[in-house]
Scaffold this motif. Structure first.
Motif, mmCIF file in Angstrom:
data_model
loop_
_atom_site.group_PDB
_atom_site.id
_atom_site.type_symbol
_atom_site.label_atom_id
_atom_site.label_comp_id
_atom_site.label_asym_id
_atom_site.label_seq_id
_atom_site.Cartn_x
_atom_site.Cartn_y
_atom_site.Cartn_z
ATOM 1 N N UNK A 1 43.089 29.166 32.581
ATOM 2 C CA UNK A 1 42.836 29.937 33.803
ATOM 3 C C UNK A 1 43.899 30.999 34.054
ATOM 4 N N UNK A 2 45.034 30.906 33.383
ATOM 5 C CA UNK A 2 46.073 31.927 33.569
ATOM 6 C C UNK A 2 45.685 33.247 32.908
ATOM 7 N N UNK A 3 44.611 33.240 32.129
ATOM 8 C CA UNK A 3 44.146 34.463 31.487
ATOM 9 C C UNK A 3 43.330 35.344 32.434
ATOM 10 N N UNK A 4 43.020 34.818 33.615
ATOM 11 C CA UNK A 4 42.291 35.608 34.603
ATOM 12 C C UNK A 4 43.165 36.797 35.001
ATOM 13 N N UNK B 1 38.504 32.752 41.142
ATOM 14 C CA UNK B 1 38.112 32.890 39.732
ATOM 15 C C UNK B 1 38.870 31.897 38.853
ATOM 16 N N UNK B 2 40.156 31.693 39.144
ATOM 17 C CA UNK B 2 40.915 30.689 38.396
ATOM 18 C C UNK B 2 40.312 29.305 38.595
ATOM 19 N N UNK C 1 37.171 28.978 36.553
ATOM 20 C CA UNK C 1 37.461 28.799 35.124
ATOM 21 C C UNK C 1 37.819 27.341 34.839
ATOM 22 N N UNK C 2 38.643 26.757 35.697
ATOM 23 C CA UNK C 2 39.038 25.357 35.495
ATOM 24 C C UNK C 2 37.829 24.436 35.625
ATOM 25 N N UNK C 3 37.003 24.669 36.634
ATOM 26 C CA UNK C 3 35.814 23.830 36.822
ATOM 27 C C UNK C 3 34.877 23.930 35.622
ATOM 28 N N UNK C 4 34.623 25.148 35.144
ATOM 29 C CA UNK C 4 33.746 25.337 33.989
ATOM 30 C C UNK C 4 34.337 24.685 32.746
ATOM 31 N N UNK C 5 35.636 24.833 32.567
ATOM 32 C CA UNK C 5 36.310 24.248 31.410
ATOM 33 C C UNK C 5 36.193 22.725 31.429
ATOM 34 N N UNK C 6 36.449 22.131 32.587
ATOM 35 C CA UNK C 6 36.371 20.669 32.691
ATOM 36 C C UNK C 6 34.937 20.184 32.483
ATOM 37 N N UNK C 7 33.965 20.926 32.996
ATOM 38 C CA UNK C 7 32.557 20.577 32.804
ATOM 39 C C UNK C 7 32.195 20.641 31.324
ATOM 40 N N UNK C 8 32.666 21.682 30.634
ATOM 41 C CA UNK C 8 32.385 21.825 29.205
ATOM 42 C C UNK C 8 33.048 20.741 28.373
#
Length: 129
Positions: free
Chosen positions: A44-47, A111-112, A115-122
């Motif tokens: 998420x730091x890439x946002x 947005x960060x 990103x974290x929520x989507x990453x954890x879901x994936x």
């Protein structure tokens, strides 16, 4: 044991910003969860942060030009109109820049979090919020 607690606290320190993410941990190994959350937080730091454009002084200059033109059209002195326009333009510029910065900061944090929520879901976690 102390070493593990120290490592865990070091990993969780940067995640305190994203404490509003609720994950169902049923059947989840805690160390795997912490590792995955850390990796997702790093991603998420890439946002990219949005930059505010222009400046308050630019708004003051526009205000001065508009005030001067308005005063001249009304038959008054252009200098007085420019002074009043600059003062109003500066005030409006400062207020709008502050609002724009707050909006950008909120959008960046949202947005960060996304990103974290989507990453954890994936990664197979059930994100509840």
């Amino acid at each position: 044991m102390k070493r593990q607690l120290l490592l865990l606290s070091a990993l969780l320190a940067p995640m305190s910003v994203f404490a509003n993410i609720i994950v169902d941990k049923t059947g989840v190994e805690e160390k795997d969860y912490v590792y995955d959350l850390h990796q997702c937080t790093e991603l998420s730091t890439q946002v990219q942060k949005q930059e505010t454009e222009g400046s308050a002084m630019g708004s003051a200059a526009k205000g001065a030009a508009i005030g001067s033109a308005g005063k001249a059209i009304a038959g008054g002195s252009g200098t007085d109109g420019a002074k009043q326009g600059a003062a109003i333009g500066l005030g409006v510029g400062v207020l709008s820049k502050g609002r724009e910065r707050r909006n950008n900061k909120d959008a960046y944090a949202n947005e960060q979090s996304m990103v974290i929520k989507n990453c954890m879901t994936n990664r197979g976690y059930v994100v509840l919020n």
